[in-house]
Design a protein around this motif. Sequence first.
Motif, short mmCIF file in Angstrom:
data_model
loop_
_atom_site.label_atom_id
_atom_site.label_comp_id
_atom_site.label_asym_id
_atom_site.label_seq_id
_atom_site.Cartn_x
_atom_site.Cartn_y
_atom_site.Cartn_z
N HIS A 1 0.85 -1.19 0.00
CA HIS A 1 0.00 0.00 0.00
C HIS A 1 0.89 1.24 0.00
O HIS A 1 1.92 1.28 0.68
CB HIS A 1 -0.90 0.01 1.23
CG HIS A 1 -1.71 -1.24 1.39
ND1 HIS A 1 -3.01 -1.37 0.92
CD2 HIS A 1 -1.41 -2.45 1.97
CE1 HIS A 1 -3.46 -2.58 1.20
NE2 HIS A 1 -2.51 -3.26 1.83
N HIS A 2 0.49 2.26 -0.76
CA HIS A 2 1.27 3.48 -0.89
C HIS A 2 0.52 4.66 -0.28
O HIS A 2 -0.68 4.85 -0.56
CB HIS A 2 1.60 3.76 -2.35
CG HIS A 2 2.45 2.70 -3.00
ND1 HIS A 2 3.83 2.70 -2.91
CD2 HIS A 2 2.10 1.60 -3.72
CE1 HIS A 2 4.31 1.64 -3.57
NE2 HIS A 2 3.28 0.95 -4.06
N GLY A 3 1.21 5.44 0.53
CA GLY A 3 0.60 6.62 1.13
C GLY A 3 0.53 7.77 0.14
O GLY A 3 1.24 7.78 -0.89
N VAL A 4 -0.31 8.75 0.43
CA VAL A 4 -0.42 9.95 -0.40
C VAL A 4 0.86 10.76 -0.21
O VAL A 4 1.21 11.16 0.90
CB VAL A 4 -1.65 10.79 0.00
CG1 VAL A 4 -1.72 12.07 -0.83
CG2 VAL A 4 -2.93 9.97 -0.16
N ASN A 5 1.58 10.97 -1.31
CA ASN A 5 2.88 11.65 -1.25
C ASN A 5 3.82 10.97 -0.25
O ASN A 5 4.63 11.63 0.41
CB ASN A 5 2.71 13.12 -0.90
CG ASN A 5 1.94 13.89 -1.95
OD1 ASN A 5 2.11 13.67 -3.14
ND2 ASN A 5 1.07 14.80 -1.50
N GLY B 1 5.87 3.90 3.11
CA GLY B 1 5.86 5.32 3.42
C GLY B 1 5.79 5.57 4.91
O GLY B 1 5.69 4.64 5.71
N PHE C 1 1.15 8.17 5.25
CA PHE C 1 -0.15 7.69 5.71
C PHE C 1 -0.54 8.57 6.90
O PHE C 1 0.04 8.46 7.98
CB PHE C 1 -0.08 6.22 6.14
CG PHE C 1 0.22 5.28 5.01
CD1 PHE C 1 -0.82 4.66 4.31
CD2 PHE C 1 1.53 5.00 4.65
CE1 PHE C 1 -0.54 3.79 3.27
CE2 PHE C 1 1.81 4.12 3.62
CZ PHE C 1 0.78 3.52 2.92
N LYS C 2 -1.51 9.44 6.70
CA LYS C 2 -1.94 10.36 7.75
C LYS C 2 -3.18 9.78 8.42
O LYS C 2 -4.26 9.68 7.81
CB LYS C 2 -2.25 11.74 7.16
CG LYS C 2 -2.49 12.81 8.22
CD LYS C 2 -2.61 14.19 7.59
CE LYS C 2 -2.79 15.25 8.66
NZ LYS C 2 -2.91 16.62 8.06
#
Length: 324
Positions: free
Chosen positions: A182-186, A207, A189-190
């Motif tokens: 899974h890839h976080g936004v930019n 990330g 993972f917020k």
Amino acid sequence: MNSNIKHLKNCWILPGFFGLMFTVLSCTGIEKSLQQNEQQNQQQVEHKLARMASVAGQLDSPMVKSLAYQVIVNNDTLDVWQETCYDLAQNGGQTDVHTALFNYVPGTQVKIICSSAFSNFTLSPQRLNIPVVKNGNELTFTLPEYYNYALAIPGRAPLLLFGSPDYSAYKPGAVVFAKGIHHGVNGVFKLESNKTYYLEEGAILRGKVLIENVSNVKLIGRGYIDDRTAPVAGNFVKVYRSQNVELRGFGVRHAALGWQVDMVNSSNVNVSHLNLLSFGQNNDGLDLGSGCQDVHFSHCFIGSGMMVLVGTQQMRLQMVKHHF
């Protein structure tokens, strides 16, 4: 270099043709020498960058099935992984370990089968004096009331066994990261307030994780927070200005400069059964910054390039109690 050349050019005003020619030749020789030194330095930098790129390329597959060990827990054959982890430059920039995850139950029998013959071994924590039966290439022992174990055989990468309770009760109603990448936004993972995030075994978050200005957040499961394929410097799992946070069960694999888990101005934080493996410079394990209150650690395995930093001596003793 410019200031040196400027100083040498002042020599050109010396009277006399021969003096002028001698000075010019001297300055030319010095400047040529400086240029050669610059070229050598540039080549050294390029060589270092090429080596780092080569190491990073090797980290494209940081986990492969282990051929060195088999692990059987209560007749259940576990997945055993050979992992490449970040390490200090003098150690080649990386180190290999073998790892396996299991659900911990006191009294469970563990069998470890090694791929080749060996004579000497050490099972940690040594302070527990766990009785081990050796039969050829097999080792068998029974789990006491402890969660993490390390098998060291001279000349081989160690085997690390990470145990934890069954966390499946947290899954219903949670934000679930299924097995896979899974890839976080930019690259981040917020996490949000009033949510539980569940990592299935085999889930990999590529990330950093940011828990900031939130409350009532749980990050739980048997997956990994892992940036080994695309390392980014900086603190990795961050808990900032937050309350009522639980971090349980997962692994942290940071492949760049930066603390693995950092907490600042946060309260009522419970951290348990994490396994952290990053041995590079400034790869602290669990860090407590200013303003933290009621932070509790238990049963964490910490492999780091620096000391674990905590806010008080009482917390330091609590960490050592659960470390080898």
